[in-house]
Enzyme design. Sequence first.
Site, PDB file in Angstrom:
ATOM      1  N   ASP A  30      60.409 -13.182  21.357  1.00 41.55           N
ATOM      2  CA  ASP A  30      60.522 -13.949  20.105  1.00 41.55           C
ATOM      3  C   ASP A  30      60.557 -15.456  20.343  1.00 41.55           C
ATOM      4  O   ASP A  30      61.182 -16.200  19.592  1.00 41.55           O
ATOM      5  CB  ASP A  30      61.785 -13.538  19.304  1.00 41.55           C
ATOM      6  CG  ASP A  30      61.864 -12.046  19.108  1.00 41.55           C
ATOM      7  OD1 ASP A  30      60.825 -11.448  18.782  1.00 41.55           O
ATOM      8  OD2 ASP A  30      62.952 -11.466  19.308  1.00 41.55           O
ATOM      9  N   ALA A  48      57.022  -5.023  19.190  1.00 41.46           N
ATOM     10  CA  ALA A  48      57.417  -6.402  18.898  1.00 41.46           C
ATOM     11  C   ALA A  48      56.407  -6.982  17.922  1.00 41.46           C
ATOM     12  O   ALA A  48      55.373  -6.378  17.669  1.00 41.46           O
ATOM     13  CB  ALA A  48      57.465  -7.221  20.167  1.00 41.46           C
ATOM     14  N   HIS A  75      54.389 -10.599  16.564  1.00 42.46           N
ATOM     15  CA  HIS A  75      54.090 -12.027  16.608  1.00 42.46           C
ATOM     16  C   HIS A  75      53.896 -12.498  15.172  1.00 42.46           C
ATOM     17  O   HIS A  75      53.183 -11.853  14.417  1.00 42.46           O
ATOM     18  CB  HIS A  75      52.771 -12.286  17.316  1.00 42.46           C
ATOM     19  CG  HIS A  75      52.826 -12.065  18.790  1.00 42.46           C
ATOM     20  ND1 HIS A  75      53.883 -12.449  19.571  1.00 42.46           N
ATOM     21  CD2 HIS A  75      51.930 -11.524  19.628  1.00 42.46           C
ATOM     22  CE1 HIS A  75      53.636 -12.142  20.827  1.00 42.46           C
ATOM     23  NE2 HIS A  75      52.460 -11.571  20.887  1.00 42.46           N
ATOM     24  N   THR A  76      54.502 -13.610  14.858  1.00 39.80           N
ATOM     25  CA  THR A  76      54.288 -14.163  13.526  1.00 39.80           C
ATOM     26  C   THR A  76      53.358 -15.362  13.638  1.00 39.80           C
ATOM     27  O   THR A  76      53.608 -16.260  14.446  1.00 39.80           O
ATOM     28  CB  THR A  76      55.626 -14.619  12.914  1.00 39.80           C
ATOM     29  OG1 THR A  76      56.569 -13.571  13.129  1.00 39.80           O
ATOM     30  CG2 THR A  76      55.497 -14.902  11.435  1.00 39.80           C
ATOM     31  N   THR A  95      61.164  -5.515  12.961  1.00 40.49           N
ATOM     32  CA  THR A  95      62.174  -4.622  12.381  1.00 40.49           C
ATOM     33  C   THR A  95      63.052  -5.285  11.321  1.00 40.49           C
ATOM     34  O   THR A  95      63.783  -4.581  10.621  1.00 40.49           O
ATOM     35  CB  THR A  95      63.131  -4.142  13.496  1.00 40.49           C
ATOM     36  OG1 THR A  95      63.718  -5.315  14.078  1.00 40.49           O
ATOM     37  CG2 THR A  95      62.411  -3.352  14.572  1.00 40.49           C
ATOM     38  N   ARG A 123      68.791 -11.282  14.740  1.00 38.88           N
ATOM     39  CA  ARG A 123      68.801 -11.491  16.194  1.00 38.88           C
ATOM     40  C   ARG A 123      70.147 -12.054  16.631  1.00 38.88           C
ATOM     41  O   ARG A 123      70.784 -12.809  15.891  1.00 38.88           O
ATOM     42  CB  ARG A 123      67.698 -12.467  16.596  1.00 38.88           C
ATOM     43  CG  ARG A 123      66.312 -11.901  16.362  1.00 38.88           C
ATOM     44  CD  ARG A 123      65.215 -12.915  16.698  1.00 38.88           C
ATOM     45  NE  ARG A 123      63.918 -12.337  16.399  1.00 38.88           N
ATOM     46  CZ  ARG A 123      62.865 -13.027  15.968  1.00 38.88           C
ATOM     47  NH1 ARG A 123      62.932 -14.327  15.799  1.00 38.88           N
ATOM     48  NH2 ARG A 123      61.731 -12.406  15.729  1.00 38.88           N
ATOM     49  N   ASP A 163      62.818 -28.072  16.112  1.00 36.21           N
ATOM     50  CA  ASP A 163      63.208 -28.539  14.771  1.00 36.21           C
ATOM     51  C   ASP A 163      64.460 -27.833  14.248  1.00 36.21           C
ATOM     52  O   ASP A 163      65.242 -28.419  13.502  1.00 36.21           O
ATOM     53  CB  ASP A 163      62.054 -28.306  13.779  1.00 36.21           C
ATOM     54  CG  ASP A 163      61.586 -26.854  13.777  1.00 36.21           C
ATOM     55  OD1 ASP A 163      61.242 -26.355  14.852  1.00 36.21           O
ATOM     56  OD2 ASP A 163      61.609 -26.205  12.705  1.00 36.21           O
ATOM     57  N   VAL A 180      57.478 -27.929  16.495  1.00 32.25           N
ATOM     58  CA  VAL A 180      58.524 -28.375  15.574  1.00 32.25           C
ATOM     59  C   VAL A 180      58.410 -27.699  14.205  1.00 32.25           C
ATOM     60  O   VAL A 180      58.937 -28.182  13.211  1.00 32.25           O
ATOM     61  CB  VAL A 180      58.519 -29.925  15.426  1.00 32.25           C
ATOM     62  CG1 VAL A 180      58.987 -30.581  16.714  1.00 32.25           C
ATOM     63  CG2 VAL A 180      57.134 -30.439  15.017  1.00 32.25           C
TER      64      VAL A 180
HETATM   65  P1  GDP Z   1      56.739 -14.144  19.347  1.00 32.18           P
HETATM   66  O1  GDP Z   1      56.895 -12.664  19.359  1.00 32.18           O
HETATM   67  O2  GDP Z   1      57.099 -14.760  20.650  1.00 32.18           O
HETATM   68  O3  GDP Z   1      55.404 -14.578  18.856  1.00 32.18           O
HETATM   69  O4  GDP Z   1      57.805 -14.714  18.331  1.00 32.18           O
HETATM   70  P2  GDP Z   1      58.123 -14.255  16.828  1.00 32.18           P
HETATM   71  O5  GDP Z   1      56.903 -14.342  16.018  1.00 32.18           O
HETATM   72  O6  GDP Z   1      58.882 -12.999  16.825  1.00 32.18           O
HETATM   73  O7  GDP Z   1      59.191 -15.338  16.434  1.00 32.18           O
HETATM   74  C1  GDP Z   1      58.914 -16.638  16.329  1.00 32.18           C
HETATM   75  C2  GDP Z   1      59.254 -17.068  14.886  1.00 32.18           C
HETATM   76  O8  GDP Z   1      59.485 -18.417  14.861  1.00 32.18           O
HETATM   77  C3  GDP Z   1      58.127 -16.832  13.897  1.00 32.18           C
HETATM   78  O9  GDP Z   1      58.674 -16.581  12.629  1.00 32.18           O
HETATM   79  C4  GDP Z   1      57.381 -18.163  13.897  1.00 32.18           C
HETATM   80  O10 GDP Z   1      56.661 -18.436  12.700  1.00 32.18           O
HETATM   81  C5  GDP Z   1      58.522 -19.107  14.059  1.00 32.18           C
HETATM   82  N1  GDP Z   1      58.218 -20.324  14.809  1.00 32.18           N
HETATM   83  C6  GDP Z   1      57.461 -20.441  15.930  1.00 32.18           C
HETATM   84  N2  GDP Z   1      57.537 -21.698  16.404  1.00 32.18           N
HETATM   85  C7  GDP Z   1      58.373 -22.366  15.562  1.00 32.18           C
HETATM   86  C8  GDP Z   1      58.890 -23.698  15.540  1.00 32.18           C
HETATM   87  O11 GDP Z   1      58.604 -24.523  16.403  1.00 32.18           O
HETATM   88  N3  GDP Z   1      59.764 -24.007  14.549  1.00 32.18           N
HETATM   89  C9  GDP Z   1      60.135 -23.131  13.583  1.00 32.18           C
HETATM   90  N4  GDP Z   1      60.988 -23.521  12.651  1.00 32.18           N
HETATM   91  N5  GDP Z   1      59.671 -21.848  13.578  1.00 32.18           N
HETATM   92  C10 GDP Z   1      58.812 -21.500  14.554  1.00 32.18           C
END
Ligand code: GDP
Length: 425
Positions: free
Chosen positions: A12, A38, A40-41, A301, A305, A333, A413
């Site tokens: 995450d 898992a 990715h968003t 899920t 966290r 940020d 950020v």
């Molecule tokens: P991944 O599995 O490593 O891709 O991570 P996830 O998608 O589970 O979690 C990362 C979350 O943080 C997602 O909701 C992203 O949109 C968000 N996100 C990623 N980078 C940043 C950031 O620099 N700042 C903020 N505020 N949110 C972020």
Amino acid sequence: MLTAITGVNWGDEGKGRMVDLLSQNYDIVVRYQGGNNAGHTVVNEKGRFILNLLPSGVLREGVVNVMGPGMVVDIAHLCKELQSLAAAGVALSPQRLKLSDRAVVCLPYHVQQDCLEEARLGDAKFGSTRRGIAPVYGDKYLKKAIRVGDLLDMQALKPRLAAIAQWKSLTFTGVYGAPPIDFAARWAWVQEYGEQVRPYICDVSEYLDAAAAQGKNILFEAQLGALRDIDFGIYPYTSSSPTVSAYAPVGAGIPGRRLDQAIGVMKAYSTCVGEGPFVCELHGEEARALREAGGEYGAATGRPRRVGPFDAVASRYGVRMQGASQLALTKLDVLGGFETLRVCTHYVVDGQRTDRFPAGERLLRAKPVYEAVPGWGCDISGCRTWQQLPAAAQRYVQMLEEAVGCRVRYISVGPAREACLVRGC
Ligand code: GDP
């Protein structure tokens, strides 16, 4: 250029967001391990997407996406993901999505077994995402799995799956007291979804090898982080596959090729989903404030966290295990609302100070030693250059890179594609 983008922490970290950004310079994005456990968003002009199985490059036109042999694929889930992307106007043709014939199929009975086992463990549960990942990897190594390529020959597959279902039913009935597997239902499932994914199935290794030989840029995308690697993570609270960059060519299907670089994605603070040792865990109001600020709820899920300050001991280990030559620091940020920050610089284990990441029981006994650091107390989500960052934020970044021994090249950020600043080399 062959580049792996991998997580330095517990997962995450925002890898999907970094892959989405960096994939503009790449021709191909490959997922090389894991399944739909898992998420990715990715947020871009088309919307907000949660990708559990598909590589993050699917949202970049012209990028070819590969699901490698190191993956375990719930084909019903894959069909669902493809449908929801199509509904958002992203239709993937077999030219843009290639599914390895050697990847393993995750079946509904794997999901069921995962749930039965977690229920059996009760309070000692692993915190599995209950997507069947440990049982399906277990079956892979027991050589009782079916592979995606088997879906191309249904006639040969049927008796094999029937024999496997019979064997699995012994576990269901004998170990868990559950009903045996309904083979007719499973076979209907395999036929229905096997038909839908069939156009994407191919030998991805030939494709990737030729692409690498032609000098194409290939990005390898990991799921989870170094601390969840089956060998090097917080075993047994790990994932069931290797998450380290060294596995990328193997899990992608081109074991003879070497990576040119690994970019580690590291979060500006710590988060962890599920059970297991998490040395810097915060509780109560402090935890709530950080969780809310960072929106720290699991993408796959929705689980809250566990959160804590940046852990330099675990992250330094993660950077080393990933062989990261540069870092992308994400979610800086999120810390803008805190006047003072803390960084865990050392652990104390059995009365001894250490900066090494311990394994097994020693990790469970580790206590964090923190250093207080001034925060910047303002919104930095609009910053697009290093110079625009407040001095305290710059110092925080520099402190982290010194602590983990690796240069921070990208600073994210915000979740949107452009909310990132790149530092010069
Ligand atoms: P991944 O599995 O490593 O891709 O991570 P996830 O998608 O589970 O979690 C990362 C979350 O943080 C997602 O909701 C992203 O949109 C968000 N996100 C990623 N980078 C940043 C950031 O620099 N700042 C903020 N505020 N949110 C972020």
